[in-house]
Scaffold this motif. Structure first.
Motif, mmCIF file in Angstrom:
data_model
loop_
_atom_site.group_PDB
_atom_site.id
_atom_site.type_symbol
_atom_site.label_atom_id
_atom_site.label_comp_id
_atom_site.label_asym_id
_atom_site.label_seq_id
_atom_site.Cartn_x
_atom_site.Cartn_y
_atom_site.Cartn_z
ATOM 1 N N GLU A 1 -0.919 6.306 -1.819
ATOM 2 C CA GLU A 1 -1.102 7.299 -1.368
ATOM 3 C C GLU A 1 -0.048 7.523 0.636
ATOM 4 O O GLU A 1 -0.401 6.687 0.494
ATOM 5 C CB GLU A 1 -1.879 8.239 -0.640
ATOM 6 C CG GLU A 1 -1.441 9.877 -0.371
ATOM 7 C CD GLU A 1 -3.065 10.894 -0.693
ATOM 8 O OE1 GLU A 1 -2.707 11.504 0.353
ATOM 9 O OE2 GLU A 1 -3.739 10.349 -1.109
ATOM 10 N N LEU A 2 1.413 7.718 0.849
ATOM 11 C CA LEU A 2 1.743 7.756 1.675
ATOM 12 C C LEU A 2 1.379 9.006 2.627
ATOM 13 O O LEU A 2 1.678 10.179 2.308
ATOM 14 C CB LEU A 2 3.542 8.350 1.363
ATOM 15 C CG LEU A 2 4.203 8.104 2.517
ATOM 16 C CD1 LEU A 2 4.276 6.169 2.042
ATOM 17 C CD2 LEU A 2 5.415 9.299 2.286
ATOM 18 N N THR A 3 0.802 8.326 3.320
ATOM 19 C CA THR A 3 -0.257 8.517 4.776
ATOM 20 C C THR A 3 1.167 8.632 5.939
ATOM 21 O O THR A 3 1.535 7.418 6.386
ATOM 22 C CB THR A 3 -1.217 7.691 5.407
ATOM 23 O OG1 THR A 3 -1.639 7.129 5.792
ATOM 24 C CG2 THR A 3 -2.493 7.930 3.901
ATOM 25 N N PRO A 4 0.686 10.025 6.529
ATOM 26 C CA PRO A 4 1.668 9.341 7.780
ATOM 27 C C PRO A 4 1.289 8.501 9.077
ATOM 28 O O PRO A 4 1.806 7.892 9.482
ATOM 29 C CB PRO A 4 1.645 10.657 8.432
ATOM 30 C CG PRO A 4 1.159 11.705 7.461
ATOM 31 C CD PRO A 4 0.379 11.118 6.518
ATOM 32 N N ALA A 5 -0.439 8.227 8.761
ATOM 33 C CA ALA A 5 -0.739 7.211 9.888
ATOM 34 C C ALA A 5 -0.595 5.914 9.270
ATOM 35 O O ALA A 5 0.146 5.138 10.085
ATOM 36 C CB ALA A 5 -2.424 7.533 9.993
ATOM 37 N N LEU A 6 -0.246 5.409 7.655
ATOM 38 C CA LEU A 6 0.134 3.999 7.568
ATOM 39 C C LEU A 6 1.724 4.052 7.768
ATOM 40 O O LEU A 6 1.641 2.824 8.000
ATOM 41 C CB LEU A 6 -0.136 3.666 5.815
ATOM 42 C CG LEU A 6 0.234 2.837 5.624
ATOM 43 C CD1 LEU A 6 -0.564 1.543 6.430
ATOM 44 C CD2 LEU A 6 -0.935 2.861 4.216
ATOM 45 N N GLU B 1 0.915 -0.562 -0.406
ATOM 46 C CA GLU B 1 -0.430 -0.363 0.515
ATOM 47 C C GLU B 1 0.851 0.782 0.068
ATOM 48 O O GLU B 1 0.032 2.351 -0.715
ATOM 49 C CB GLU B 1 -0.447 0.431 0.960
ATOM 50 C CG GLU B 1 -2.011 1.115 1.536
ATOM 51 C CD GLU B 1 -3.158 0.927 0.410
ATOM 52 O OE1 GLU B 1 -3.135 2.204 -0.841
ATOM 53 O OE2 GLU B 1 -3.219 -0.084 -0.366
ATOM 54 N N LEU B 2 1.962 0.969 1.047
ATOM 55 C CA LEU B 2 3.088 2.342 0.381
ATOM 56 C C LEU B 2 3.546 2.527 -0.275
ATOM 57 O O LEU B 2 4.001 3.708 -1.033
ATOM 58 C CB LEU B 2 3.418 1.551 1.951
ATOM 59 C CG LEU B 2 3.280 2.570 3.250
ATOM 60 C CD1 LEU B 2 4.028 1.389 4.301
ATOM 61 C CD2 LEU B 2 3.302 3.612 3.567
#
Length: 82
Positions: A42-47, A37-38
């Motif tokens: 989209e690179l999200t801070p939570a993930l 997923e990363l």
């Protein structure tokens, strides 16, 4: 040199960690899903944070010698020539 990705980094970790066994599969599957997923989404801070927490939790399970630490008992036995 190939581009570094979360998936390739996870595979490198697995190759460098011979102590990983079947009991670690759930954590590895979770890390792989997050890595994909990363890499592709989209690179999200939570993930990213969850991936880091899961990775560090798994890494802490490594035997002391694989983490560069010396077992105090092994050190004493070595000093005594055993």
């Amino acid at each position: 040199m190939a581009a570094r990705t979360f998936v390739s980094s996870l595979r490198s970790f697995q190759k460098a960690s011979p102590w990983l066994g079947p009991e670690h599969d759930p954590a590895l599957v979770m890390l792989e899903a997050m890595a994909k997923e990363l890499d592709g989404g989209e690179l999200t801070p939570a993930l990213l944070s969850q991936f880091g927490l899961a990775y560090r939790s798994l890494q802490k399970l490594a035997p002391r010698s694989d983490r560069g630490e010396v077992d105090p008992l092994d050190e004493v036995l070595a000093e005594r020539g055993r």
